[in-house]
Design an enzyme around this catalytic site. Sequence first.
Site, PDB file in Angstrom:
ATOM      1  N   TYR A 194      58.366 -55.666  -4.892  1.00 24.46           N
ATOM      2  CA  TYR A 194      57.841 -55.502  -6.265  1.00 24.46           C
ATOM      3  C   TYR A 194      57.238 -56.810  -6.771  1.00 24.46           C
ATOM      4  O   TYR A 194      56.160 -56.835  -7.370  1.00 24.46           O
ATOM      5  CB  TYR A 194      58.942 -55.029  -7.212  1.00 24.46           C
ATOM      6  CG  TYR A 194      58.509 -54.940  -8.658  1.00 24.46           C
ATOM      7  CD1 TYR A 194      59.157 -55.664  -9.661  1.00 24.46           C
ATOM      8  CD2 TYR A 194      57.435 -54.129  -9.024  1.00 24.46           C
ATOM      9  CE1 TYR A 194      58.749 -55.588 -10.980  1.00 24.46           C
ATOM     10  CE2 TYR A 194      57.022 -54.043 -10.348  1.00 24.46           C
ATOM     11  CZ  TYR A 194      57.690 -54.775 -11.318  1.00 24.46           C
ATOM     12  OH  TYR A 194      57.279 -54.699 -12.635  1.00 24.46           O
ATOM     13  N   ARG A 233      48.727 -58.256  -8.392  1.00 29.00           N
ATOM     14  CA  ARG A 233      48.133 -57.605  -9.569  1.00 29.00           C
ATOM     15  C   ARG A 233      47.736 -58.636 -10.621  1.00 29.00           C
ATOM     16  O   ARG A 233      46.645 -58.556 -11.208  1.00 29.00           O
ATOM     17  CB  ARG A 233      49.113 -56.589 -10.157  1.00 29.00           C
ATOM     18  CG  ARG A 233      48.666 -56.018 -11.485  1.00 29.00           C
ATOM     19  CD  ARG A 233      49.580 -54.967 -12.002  1.00 29.00           C
ATOM     20  NE  ARG A 233      50.979 -55.389 -12.073  1.00 29.00           N
ATOM     21  CZ  ARG A 233      51.934 -54.591 -12.567  1.00 29.00           C
ATOM     22  NH1 ARG A 233      51.651 -53.357 -12.988  1.00 29.00           N
ATOM     23  NH2 ARG A 233      53.185 -54.997 -12.615  1.00 29.00           N
ATOM     24  N   TYR A 269      57.747 -62.328 -19.133  1.00 27.31           N
ATOM     25  CA  TYR A 269      59.047 -62.449 -18.458  1.00 27.31           C
ATOM     26  C   TYR A 269      59.185 -63.829 -17.823  1.00 27.31           C
ATOM     27  O   TYR A 269      58.227 -64.364 -17.259  1.00 27.31           O
ATOM     28  CB  TYR A 269      59.188 -61.409 -17.347  1.00 27.31           C
ATOM     29  CG  TYR A 269      59.536 -59.999 -17.782  1.00 27.31           C
ATOM     30  CD1 TYR A 269      59.380 -58.943 -16.889  1.00 27.31           C
ATOM     31  CD2 TYR A 269      60.009 -59.709 -19.041  1.00 27.31           C
ATOM     32  CE1 TYR A 269      59.695 -57.636 -17.250  1.00 27.31           C
ATOM     33  CE2 TYR A 269      60.332 -58.415 -19.418  1.00 27.31           C
ATOM     34  CZ  TYR A 269      60.180 -57.382 -18.522  1.00 27.31           C
ATOM     35  OH  TYR A 269      60.485 -56.094 -18.876  1.00 27.31           O
ATOM     36  N   ARG A 323      53.675 -52.219 -23.251  1.00 24.86           N
ATOM     37  CA  ARG A 323      54.763 -51.232 -23.349  1.00 24.86           C
ATOM     38  C   ARG A 323      54.207 -49.833 -23.622  1.00 24.86           C
ATOM     39  O   ARG A 323      54.849 -48.829 -23.282  1.00 24.86           O
ATOM     40  CB  ARG A 323      55.732 -51.653 -24.459  1.00 24.86           C
ATOM     41  CG  ARG A 323      56.452 -52.954 -24.167  1.00 24.86           C
ATOM     42  CD  ARG A 323      57.404 -52.826 -23.007  1.00 24.86           C
ATOM     43  NE  ARG A 323      58.036 -54.118 -22.664  1.00 24.86           N
ATOM     44  CZ  ARG A 323      58.820 -54.303 -21.608  1.00 24.86           C
ATOM     45  NH1 ARG A 323      59.054 -53.295 -20.788  1.00 24.86           N
ATOM     46  NH2 ARG A 323      59.346 -55.481 -21.353  1.00 24.86           N
ATOM     47  N   GLU A 375      64.509 -44.696 -15.232  1.00 29.71           N
ATOM     48  CA  GLU A 375      63.318 -45.123 -15.989  1.00 29.71           C
ATOM     49  C   GLU A 375      62.592 -43.875 -16.464  1.00 29.71           C
ATOM     50  O   GLU A 375      62.594 -42.845 -15.782  1.00 29.71           O
ATOM     51  CB  GLU A 375      62.408 -45.953 -15.092  1.00 29.71           C
ATOM     52  CG  GLU A 375      61.115 -46.376 -15.750  1.00 29.71           C
ATOM     53  CD  GLU A 375      60.260 -47.270 -14.889  1.00 29.71           C
ATOM     54  OE1 GLU A 375      60.766 -48.273 -14.359  1.00 29.71           O
ATOM     55  OE2 GLU A 375      59.066 -46.956 -14.723  1.00 29.71           O
TER      56      GLU A 375
END
Length: 340
Positions: free
Chosen positions: A142, A149, A202, A215, A328
Amino acid sequence: MTQQISALPTAAFVPLDELDEISGVLGAIHYTDGASDPDVSPGHLRLDLHMAREPAEGFAEVWTTDRPVETGESGGIGYAHDGEHLICGGRVPPSGNYAEATRAAYTTMLELMESLGYQRCARMWNFVNDINADNADGLEVYRDFCLGRAEAFEARNFSDTSVPAATGIGSLGGGISFYVLASRSNTLTPIENSKQVSAYNYPKQYGPRPPKFARATHVSATEDRAAGQVYVSGTSSIRGHETLFAGDVEKQTLLALENIAHLIGPETAADHRIEQHSTLADLDTIKVYVRHREDIPAVRRICEEHFSPDAQVAYLNVDVCRADLSVELEGIVHAPRNEP
Ligand SMILES: C=C(O[C@@H]1C=C(C(=O)O)C=C[C@H]1O)C(=O)O
């Protein structure tokens, strides 16, 4: 039952054996038992994701339009557009490392979106096989994906406040599959949750480059941003930037729902100067990703207490982007609720 795309893009979940009955398809994303490269030979974008153990557990997320559809392929990215909305997608094949191939694939996709005139990116989905495993260099897959990305977004001058809503979730095979929904002229407003650190902020404990997503994205067909809809990103049991309730799937589900309720509620709407606000009862085309198959009944019970009985809800048994996350959820708010 599918919903026609008119001013705003939307979708519906359709059983795989009912797809032939649908007209005006822009994109059909098959959540099924194997991954494929993008295919536009049906006259729309078809992308198969390895997200189910057998076809009977699968479904298609179908995006429809009342306008003529044009399709094409460029640099491995398949696409379909109707003059206002574009759906495009691709796949990075299984590899020991993903950052460079992800950077290249995302860059190709973002350049294609620009060349076709659909630069308003509303929503992205990413399906990462072995998402919690280590890559060939010992970096979690990940985090490897997030590195590539981030580099692609930066290369195309995406600021952190212009990245779209997204999902980054595990899959059952096929490397990294992804698809995107973009618009030519809709008014897009990225939405952040005051109870969570923005993902793109983050700290480095979560990886060398942060996940780049909002979000949620509010999408309106008018500049006054009235009568819009909200694409809610994959949302988990995270407050600030930390996972809460590791090991307790029921508490994680409740906190994820609380996060979504706050995200689409009146306080967040006011923070973003958007009139419309909603509740969990307004959420539809919901996907619930559950790490452990045996947890699905308990998660379903909690979800059914909060969602409308009319909502389309799909439960998928896949890994989540952090090893300590068990569940999730994502969805779309189709109808605003403005009652006090
Ligand atoms: C659950 C979270 O992130 C997940 C990963 C995402 C991505 O990398 O695109 C987007 C939303 C979620 O699917 C989170 O960080 O809160």
